[in-house]
Write a protein that holds these residues in place. Sequence first.
Motif, PDB file in Angstrom:
ATOM      1  N   UNK A 204      21.915  -6.733 -47.121  1.00 38.54           N
ATOM      2  CA  UNK A 204      22.112  -6.557 -45.214  1.00 38.54           C
ATOM      3  C   UNK A 204      21.553  -6.885 -43.961  1.00 38.54           C
ATOM      4  N   UNK A 205      19.871  -7.570 -44.369  1.00 40.64           N
ATOM      5  CA  UNK A 205      19.114  -8.309 -43.490  1.00 40.64           C
ATOM      6  C   UNK A 205      20.462 -10.215 -43.452  1.00 40.64           C
ATOM      7  N   UNK A 206      20.872 -10.010 -44.679  1.00 39.05           N
ATOM      8  CA  UNK A 206      21.314 -11.976 -44.397  1.00 39.05           C
ATOM      9  C   UNK A 206      22.600 -11.636 -43.794  1.00 39.05           C
ATOM     10  N   UNK A 207      23.160 -10.501 -44.219  1.00 39.24           N
ATOM     11  CA  UNK A 207      24.677 -10.027 -43.387  1.00 39.24           C
ATOM     12  C   UNK A 207      23.958  -9.911 -42.158  1.00 39.24           C
ATOM     13  N   UNK A 208      22.720 -10.160 -41.246  1.00 35.27           N
ATOM     14  CA  UNK A 208      22.925  -9.249 -40.089  1.00 35.27           C
ATOM     15  C   UNK A 208      23.124  -7.352 -39.691  1.00 35.27           C
ATOM     16  N   UNK A 209      22.914  -6.802 -40.250  1.00 39.42           N
ATOM     17  CA  UNK A 209      23.144  -5.926 -41.159  1.00 39.42           C
ATOM     18  C   UNK A 209      22.337  -4.886 -39.352  1.00 39.42           C
ATOM     19  N   UNK A 213      13.005  -3.825 -40.355  1.00 40.45           N
ATOM     20  CA  UNK A 213      12.560  -2.500 -40.525  1.00 40.45           C
ATOM     21  C   UNK A 213      13.599  -1.583 -39.717  1.00 40.45           C
ATOM     22  N   UNK A 214      14.180  -1.441 -39.122  1.00 43.52           N
ATOM     23  CA  UNK A 214      15.273  -0.947 -39.317  1.00 43.52           C
ATOM     24  C   UNK A 214      15.943  -0.313 -40.650  1.00 43.52           C
ATOM     25  N   UNK A 215      16.607  -1.829 -41.295  1.00 40.93           N
ATOM     26  CA  UNK A 215      16.537  -1.142 -43.016  1.00 40.93           C
ATOM     27  C   UNK A 215      15.831  -0.180 -43.566  1.00 40.93           C
ATOM     28  N   UNK A 229      12.344  -0.723 -48.812  1.00 44.22           N
ATOM     29  CA  UNK A 229      13.091  -1.799 -49.994  1.00 44.22           C
ATOM     30  C   UNK A 229      12.613  -3.234 -49.456  1.00 44.22           C
ATOM     31  N   UNK A 230      12.276  -3.515 -48.259  1.00 43.54           N
ATOM     32  CA  UNK A 230      12.062  -4.819 -47.852  1.00 43.54           C
ATOM     33  C   UNK A 230      10.680  -4.514 -47.776  1.00 43.54           C
ATOM     34  N   UNK A 231      10.085  -3.970 -47.077  1.00 42.69           N
ATOM     35  CA  UNK A 231       8.031  -3.426 -47.007  1.00 42.69           C
ATOM     36  C   UNK A 231       7.484  -3.553 -48.443  1.00 42.69           C
TER      37      UNK A 231
END
Length: 286
Positions: A204-209, A213-215, A229-231
């Motif tokens: 999702x981060x890679x796709x610019x969704x 922080x917001x994910x 999940x990213x943290x």
Amino acid sequence: MTGNAPARVGVLGGGRMGAGIAHAFLLSGSWVTVVERDDDSADAAAQRIGGSIRRSVERDDPLDRGDLQARLSAGTDIAAFADCDLVVEAVPEDRALKERSLARAEEAMPATSVLASNTSSISIDDLAAQRRRPGRFLGLHFFNPVPASALVEIVRGAATDGAVVDEARVWVEALGKTPIVVRDSPGFASSRLGVMLGLEAIRMLEDGVASAADIDAAMTLGYRHPMGPLRTTDIVGLDVRLGIAEELERAYGERFAPPALLRRLVAEGHLGRKSGRGFYEWNEER
């Protein structure tokens, strides 16, 4: 035994995970021996655990720092495992390295003791196939950071004796943690679910969704996860997550294929909190 904890515990590998495991057993009353590959690594492990002990004492006055420190030793001689009731292998998530490390530990420890791997994804049955005493071998999957985590995943191989599983459950409870028992399968329960969520967040981060922080906020606020999940991936280590994803991809196919972004960050040395940068910037003491 000391209050249901093993009297003497060996930890093979004194990195972040090994140090956390050693710290947990020290708090439960065990004598702990950490074995590392060289003197510098052993000294670093002792300092790492000593820092954890200091922070524990600062949070909990009744703890005796001198007593905790006195029950810890760190060195390079694997023969120090000769009187251990439990030895936990906590080297990096590399199959060949784990197999070599487990073989060395098994040669040094008593035949009546329990050998455990802290693997988060490698099959316990595969590792047990090389063991002299597969009945006394199992997985003890601790979570990072070990002192703050409430869970330990006990992974039962096909050959693991039921009495060893029962003993491991008692030991985990003596650490003040909750054990769950899972049948051996790639990724067990926790890594299989947690890595899948983490990989999709990276995509999702890679796709610019959305931003990292917001994910993460979507999961902490929307689903009441204690951490996004990213943290979580930053804390676990991007290199560790990559290794697990590759192991799961071999077992389950393309749905566990590591995203290009994860591979790029690892190649650039951005491994998360331990390197100072991953999906977030980390400026605190590592």
